[in-house]
Scaffold this motif. Structure first.
Motif, mmCIF file in Angstrom:
data_model
loop_
_atom_site.group_PDB
_atom_site.id
_atom_site.type_symbol
_atom_site.label_atom_id
_atom_site.label_comp_id
_atom_site.label_asym_id
_atom_site.label_seq_id
_atom_site.Cartn_x
_atom_site.Cartn_y
_atom_site.Cartn_z
ATOM 1 N N GLY A 62 95.153 19.594 54.076
ATOM 2 C CA GLY A 62 96.418 20.293 53.950
ATOM 3 C C GLY A 62 96.528 21.582 54.733
ATOM 4 O O GLY A 62 97.580 22.218 54.738
ATOM 5 N N TRP A 63 95.455 21.977 55.386
ATOM 6 C CA TRP A 63 95.459 23.181 56.217
ATOM 7 C C TRP A 63 94.889 22.837 57.589
ATOM 8 O O TRP A 63 94.064 21.921 57.700
ATOM 9 N N PRO A 64 95.297 23.558 58.637
ATOM 10 C CA PRO A 64 94.688 23.317 59.944
ATOM 11 C C PRO A 64 93.169 23.467 59.844
ATOM 12 O O PRO A 64 92.676 24.402 59.203
ATOM 13 N N SER A 65 92.451 22.532 60.451
ATOM 14 C CA SER A 65 90.990 22.550 60.385
ATOM 15 C C SER A 65 90.403 22.478 61.784
ATOM 16 O O SER A 65 90.918 21.777 62.647
ATOM 17 N N PHE A 66 89.309 23.196 61.960
ATOM 18 C CA PHE A 66 88.620 23.272 63.241
ATOM 19 C C PHE A 66 87.124 23.091 62.987
ATOM 20 O O PHE A 66 86.634 23.497 61.935
ATOM 21 N N PHE A 67 86.393 22.505 63.954
ATOM 22 C CA PHE A 67 84.958 22.347 63.747
ATOM 23 C C PHE A 67 84.140 23.457 64.391
ATOM 24 O O PHE A 67 82.918 23.502 64.228
ATOM 25 N N ALA A 68 84.787 24.376 65.108
ATOM 26 C CA ALA A 68 84.079 25.506 65.722
ATOM 27 C C ALA A 68 85.078 26.616 66.012
ATOM 28 O O ALA A 68 86.246 26.357 66.286
ATOM 29 N N GLN A 69 84.590 27.849 65.971
ATOM 30 C CA GLN A 69 85.423 28.959 66.423
ATOM 31 C C GLN A 69 85.359 29.016 67.941
ATOM 32 O O GLN A 69 84.530 28.358 68.563
ATOM 33 N N SER A 70 86.235 29.793 68.549
ATOM 34 C CA SER A 70 86.257 29.901 70.008
ATOM 35 C C SER A 70 84.981 30.569 70.518
ATOM 36 O O SER A 70 84.243 31.206 69.752
ATOM 37 N N ASP A 71 84.753 30.448 71.792
ATOM 38 C CA ASP A 71 83.578 31.063 72.416
ATOM 39 C C ASP A 71 83.611 32.588 72.338
ATOM 40 O O ASP A 71 82.601 33.240 72.580
ATOM 41 N N ASN A 72 84.772 33.144 71.992
ATOM 42 C CA ASN A 72 84.892 34.593 71.880
ATOM 43 C C ASN A 72 84.186 35.150 70.643
ATOM 44 O O ASN A 72 83.994 36.353 70.524
ATOM 45 N N ASN A 73 83.838 34.262 69.695
ATOM 46 C CA ASN A 73 83.158 34.671 68.458
ATOM 47 C C ASN A 73 83.905 35.778 67.720
ATOM 48 O O ASN A 73 83.328 36.784 67.326
ATOM 49 N N ASN A 74 85.198 35.575 67.520
ATOM 50 C CA ASN A 74 86.031 36.560 66.836
ATOM 51 C C ASN A 74 86.184 36.293 65.348
ATOM 52 O O ASN A 74 86.963 36.955 64.678
ATOM 53 N N VAL A 75 85.451 35.306 64.827
ATOM 54 C CA VAL A 75 85.508 34.987 63.393
ATOM 55 C C VAL A 75 84.250 35.518 62.729
ATOM 56 O O VAL A 75 83.134 35.271 63.174
ATOM 57 N N GLY A 106 82.301 19.284 57.933
ATOM 58 C CA GLY A 106 83.094 18.940 59.107
ATOM 59 C C GLY A 106 82.403 17.917 59.991
ATOM 60 O O GLY A 106 81.275 17.485 59.714
ATOM 61 N N PRO A 107 83.078 17.533 61.069
ATOM 62 C CA PRO A 107 82.525 16.519 61.977
ATOM 63 C C PRO A 107 81.481 17.100 62.939
ATOM 64 O O PRO A 107 81.320 18.312 63.040
ATOM 65 N N ALA A 108 80.804 16.215 63.645
ATOM 66 C CA ALA A 108 79.891 16.613 64.718
ATOM 67 C C ALA A 108 80.729 17.282 65.811
ATOM 68 O O ALA A 108 81.922 17.021 65.911
ATOM 69 N N PRO A 109 80.213 18.161 66.575
ATOM 70 C CA PRO A 109 78.796 18.466 66.679
ATOM 71 C C PRO A 109 78.321 19.584 65.752
ATOM 72 O O PRO A 109 77.124 19.802 65.636
ATOM 73 N N THR A 110 79.210 20.279 65.051
ATOM 74 C CA THR A 110 78.794 21.439 64.262
ATOM 75 C C THR A 110 78.610 21.136 62.781
ATOM 76 O O THR A 110 77.888 21.860 62.101
ATOM 77 N N GLY A 111 79.313 20.136 62.267
ATOM 78 C CA GLY A 111 79.280 19.863 60.834
ATOM 79 C C GLY A 111 80.069 20.872 60.019
ATOM 80 O O GLY A 111 80.023 20.862 58.792
ATOM 81 N N GLN A 112 80.825 21.736 60.687
ATOM 82 C CA GLN A 112 81.595 22.779 60.014
ATOM 83 C C GLN A 112 83.072 22.400 59.939
ATOM 84 O O GLN A 112 83.590 21.719 60.821
ATOM 85 N N ARG A 113 83.732 22.856 58.872
ATOM 86 C CA ARG A 113 85.181 22.705 58.734
ATOM 87 C C ARG A 113 85.762 24.077 58.430
ATOM 88 O O ARG A 113 85.658 24.585 57.335
ATOM 89 N N TYR A 114 86.351 24.686 59.460
ATOM 90 C CA TYR A 114 87.052 25.946 59.281
ATOM 91 C C TYR A 114 88.440 25.588 58.756
ATOM 92 O O TYR A 114 89.252 25.024 59.480
ATOM 93 N N CYS A 115 88.701 25.889 57.510
ATOM 94 C CA CYS A 115 89.961 25.569 56.840
ATOM 95 C C CYS A 115 90.812 26.835 56.873
ATOM 96 O O CYS A 115 90.495 27.819 56.206
ATOM 97 N N VAL A 116 91.886 26.804 57.682
ATOM 98 C CA VAL A 116 92.596 28.036 58.046
ATOM 99 C C VAL A 116 94.058 27.985 57.612
ATOM 100 O O VAL A 116 94.738 26.973 57.793
ATOM 101 N N ASN A 117 94.539 29.075 57.043
ATOM 102 C CA ASN A 117 95.950 29.204 56.705
ATOM 103 C C ASN A 117 96.774 29.318 57.983
ATOM 104 O O ASN A 117 96.488 30.170 58.831
#
Length: 126
Positions: A62-75, A106-117
């Motif tokens: 129900g929220w936008p999801s990402f498997f990685a933050q940007s290369d800028n590492n701002n999270v 989350g999915p490969a390659p990171t296994g992370q799910r950034y769940c973002v408003n």
């Protein structure tokens, strides 16, 4: 005028609630949930590049999801023990805006799910 007053004056009520008071928008209502164009997702408060569209996926949560933050590492990551749960909160490293949470499902390659408003993001198409 305090910094908080400046945020209140510059953000709509929902965006202020989410980004400055750690609120959450209702699932499946966000502006960027179904966005599929190529581009960058940036912090609605300060414009820092947070996520690339190439890392966005449909998690069905129900929220936008990402498997990685940007290369800028701002999270930035913070422990969140609110609401009787232990989670990892994600915030903008530059302006401290609450973005959502990150989960290890989350999915490969990171296994992370950034769940973002969605209201914590703006989108800049390529």
């Amino acid at each position: 005028m305090s910094n908080d007053d400046k945020w209140k004056d510059s953000l709509d009520a929902q965006t202020y609630s989410v980004t400055r008071q750690k609120g959450t928008e209702r699932p499946f209502t966000g502006k960027w949930l179904n966005e599929t164009r190529d581009g960058q997702y940036v912090c609605i408060c300060c414009g820092a590049n947070l996520f690339e569209s190439s890392t966005k996926f449909d998690a069905g949560c129900g929220w936008p999801s990402f498997f990685a933050q940007s290369d800028n590492n701002n999270v930035e990551y913070r422990e969140d023990v609110s609401h009787g749960m232990k989670r990892v909160e994600i915030v903008c490293k530059h302006c401290d805006a609450h973005l959502g949470h990150v989960f290890p499902d989350g999915p490969a390659p990171t296994g992370q799910r950034y769940c973002v408003n969605s209201v914590s993001l703006d989108f800049q198409p390529d």
